[in-house]
Design an enzyme around this catalytic site. Structure first.
Site, PDB file in Angstrom:
ATOM      1  N   LYS A  39       0.973  -1.024   0.237  1.00  0.00           N
ATOM      2  CA  LYS A  39      -0.658  -0.076   0.120  1.00  0.00           C
ATOM      3  C   LYS A  39       0.962   1.362  -0.503  1.00  0.00           C
ATOM      4  O   LYS A  39       1.673   1.335   0.513  1.00  0.00           O
ATOM      5  CB  LYS A  39      -0.701  -0.244   1.540  1.00  0.00           C
ATOM      6  N   ARG A 136      -9.105   0.653  15.032  1.00  0.00           N
ATOM      7  CA  ARG A 136      -9.059   1.826  13.988  1.00  0.00           C
ATOM      8  C   ARG A 136     -11.207   1.541  13.180  1.00  0.00           C
ATOM      9  O   ARG A 136     -11.655   2.071  13.383  1.00  0.00           O
ATOM     10  CB  ARG A 136      -8.235   1.213  13.694  1.00  0.00           C
ATOM     11  N   HIS A 166      -5.380  -7.152  13.106  1.00  0.00           N
ATOM     12  CA  HIS A 166      -3.835  -6.228  13.352  1.00  0.00           C
ATOM     13  C   HIS A 166      -3.586  -6.105  14.678  1.00  0.00           C
ATOM     14  O   HIS A 166      -4.570  -5.175  15.343  1.00  0.00           O
ATOM     15  CB  HIS A 166      -4.818  -4.316  12.377  1.00  0.00           C
ATOM     16  N   ARG A 219       1.095 -10.296   6.913  1.00  0.00           N
ATOM     17  CA  ARG A 219       0.911  -9.318   6.590  1.00  0.00           C
ATOM     18  C   ARG A 219       2.332  -8.435   6.473  1.00  0.00           C
ATOM     19  O   ARG A 219       2.106  -8.169   7.446  1.00  0.00           O
ATOM     20  CB  ARG A 219      -0.588  -8.857   6.673  1.00  0.00           C
ATOM     21  N   TYR A 265      15.440  32.605   1.854  1.00  0.00           N
ATOM     22  CA  TYR A 265      14.181  33.145   2.007  1.00  0.00           C
ATOM     23  C   TYR A 265      15.013  33.225   3.266  1.00  0.00           C
ATOM     24  O   TYR A 265      15.494  32.709   4.319  1.00  0.00           O
ATOM     25  CB  TYR A 265      13.349  32.032   1.696  1.00  0.00           C
ATOM     26  N   CYS A 311      13.818  25.399   0.185  1.00  0.00           N
ATOM     27  CA  CYS A 311      12.381  25.782  -1.025  1.00  0.00           C
ATOM     28  C   CYS A 311      12.247  24.430  -1.696  1.00  0.00           C
ATOM     29  O   CYS A 311      11.931  23.365  -0.617  1.00  0.00           O
ATOM     30  CB  CYS A 311      13.167  25.952  -2.547  1.00  0.00           C
ATOM     31  N   MET A 312      10.586  25.640  -2.270  1.00  0.00           N
ATOM     32  CA  MET A 312       9.490  24.613  -2.616  1.00  0.00           C
ATOM     33  C   MET A 312      10.822  23.447  -3.718  1.00  0.00           C
ATOM     34  O   MET A 312      10.428  21.783  -3.273  1.00  0.00           O
ATOM     35  CB  MET A 312       8.503  24.398  -3.348  1.00  0.00           C
ATOM     36  N   ASP A 313      11.844  23.549  -4.178  1.00  0.00           N
ATOM     37  CA  ASP A 313      12.396  22.732  -5.412  1.00  0.00           C
ATOM     38  C   ASP A 313      13.526  23.038  -5.167  1.00  0.00           C
ATOM     39  O   ASP A 313      14.291  21.668  -5.944  1.00  0.00           O
ATOM     40  CB  ASP A 313      11.965  23.025  -6.980  1.00  0.00           C
TER      41      ASP A 313
END
Ligand SMILES: Cc1ncc(COP(=O)(O)O)c(CNc2conc2O)c1O
Length: 388
Positions: A39, A136, A166, A219, A265, A311-313
């Site tokens: 998953k 859950r 679980h 699992r 920044y 920064c973002m990138d």
């Protein structure tokens, strides 16, 4: 062959995935199956490649979080049995049936609603989820369990293929709550009129520590990726886990700062002396989040700090000397005689190892390595439409 055109990538070592699966499998009795938990895009490693590797190495089925993840695997040609571990809206039961996807159920109303939707000639495989203490999802009492077993039993379209629970504390030092859940599970399944084919309870932690909780299926998630379910149980693993995930990038700019000159920044970082600064093409939109500022990366086997705001990138690092553009930088993984493990990054962020590979977004391409050779690339943002 998929391509990517940026200087940042994840490397997934499929030999390590294979070895982790094979080692666990060797501890299982012949009649105990392994379900590979893939998953969340295989915990950020790439669902298809991990699924194929795990199935080749001995897993007999797959587990995902919700229906879309199962359908995605089917679309990519995975025919193995797939269990959706989470809740699925009953209105989608027909879709699950058509794609031979097994659903998890644990509510009477779900069965009633599904009976209205499911085609009269369709059949759908289901596993009953029991909540023995995870709190859950799941059936918490025998009356409801028997009621649901009855509702399913009177309708041949529903194939009760399994029952599971679980554990909430299988990875902790104190196993008393785990033992309570285990005995509650045994008590609840003993009430079932018919024993489903698959009875399963163990996640990686329980699989690695408690053979009494194998039943006839485990699992296997986090340990398949070579990560210990918890720091506590790292010292007590039955075999050494091989971490499969590395994160690498390259210097795309190098400059010398004079004392007093600043970086990024807010101009929060100020050079105290003449310093060489490198720029990396990775930022928080890749999942290399801002809180990582001040921690280290590896370049030429040396630990160097991330300086200034991420920064973002992009982000910046302080180099020990002038280095050339294009030099490889390791954010997670081995570099010469040093390595930054996922557990170390998790400790910097005061979180658990599970979260780190999941954080690295699909904007970062994945390179798959087998026997030291690059054998596949996954770059979802540039998924070239299949030429018809
Ligand atoms: C129902 C269920 N079974 C098995 C696993 C595999 O556990 P493992 O990775 O420890 O082997 C998970 C992982 N679930 C989660 C892992 O992190 N958060 C979760 O909810 C799960 O939710």
């Amino acid at each position: 062959e998929e391509q990517f055109y940026r200087d940042t990538w994840v490397e997934v070592n499929l030999d390590h995935i294979r070895d982790n699966v094979a080692q666990m499998k060797s501890l299982l009795p012949g009649d105990v199956e392994m379900m590979a938990v893939v998953k969340a895009n295989a915990y950020g490693h790439g669902d298809v490649q991990v699924a194929k590797t795990a199935l080749e190495a001995g897993a007999s089925s797959l587990a995902v979080a919700f229906l879309d993840e199962a359908l995605a695997l089917r679309q990519k040609g995975i025919d193995a049995p797939i269990l959706v571990l989470g809740a699925t809206n009953p209105s989608y039961v027909q879709i699950a049936a058509e794609h031979q996807i097994t659903l998890t159920i644990f509510q009477e109303d779900w069965v009633r609603e599904a009976k209205e939707v499911l085609g009269k000639d369709a059949t759908v495989s289901v596993h009953l989820k029991l909540d023995t203490g995870m709190g859950r999802i799941g059936i918490r009492d025998k009356e409801t369990l028997l009621k649901i077993e009855g509702l399913l039993g009177e309708d041949p379209r529903f194939q009760l293929d399994g029952v599971f629970t679980h554990f909430a504390t299988a990875d902790s030092g104190d196993l008393s709550y785990f033992q309570e859940q285990l005995s509650k599970f045994k008590s609840m399944i003993s009430a079932l009129k018919t024993k489903p084919r698959m009875i399963h309870a163990s996640n990686s932690a329980a699989s690695l520590r408690e053979p009494a909780a194998f039943f006839n299926g485990i699992r296997f998630g986090i340990a398949m990726y070579g990560l210990s379910p918890s720091v506590e149980m790292k010292e007590a693993l039955p075999f050494s886990l091989k971490e499969a995930f590395s994160l690498r990038t390259k210097l795309i700019h190098v400059k010398k700062l004079l004392p007093g000159e600043t970086v990024s920044y807010g101009a929060t970082y100020e050079a105290q002396e003449e310093e060489w600064i490198g720029t990396l093409p990775i930022g928080y939109a890749d999942g290399w989040i801002r809180k990582l500022q001040g921690n280290v990366v590896l370049v030429n086997g040396m630990r160097v700090p991330i300086v200034g705001r991420i920064c973002m990138d992009q982000c910046m690092i302080k180099l020990p000397c002038e280095l050339t553009v294009g030099t490889v930088v390791t954010l997670i993984g081995q570099d010469q005689n040093d390595a930054i493990a996922i557990d170390e990054v998790a400790s910097w962020l005061d979180t658990i190892n599970y979260e780190i590979p999941c954080l690295i977004s699909s904007r970062v391409p994945r390179i798959y390595v087998k026997a030291g050779k690059k054998m596949a690339v996954s770059n979802p943002i540039l998924k070239l439409l299949d030429k018809k």
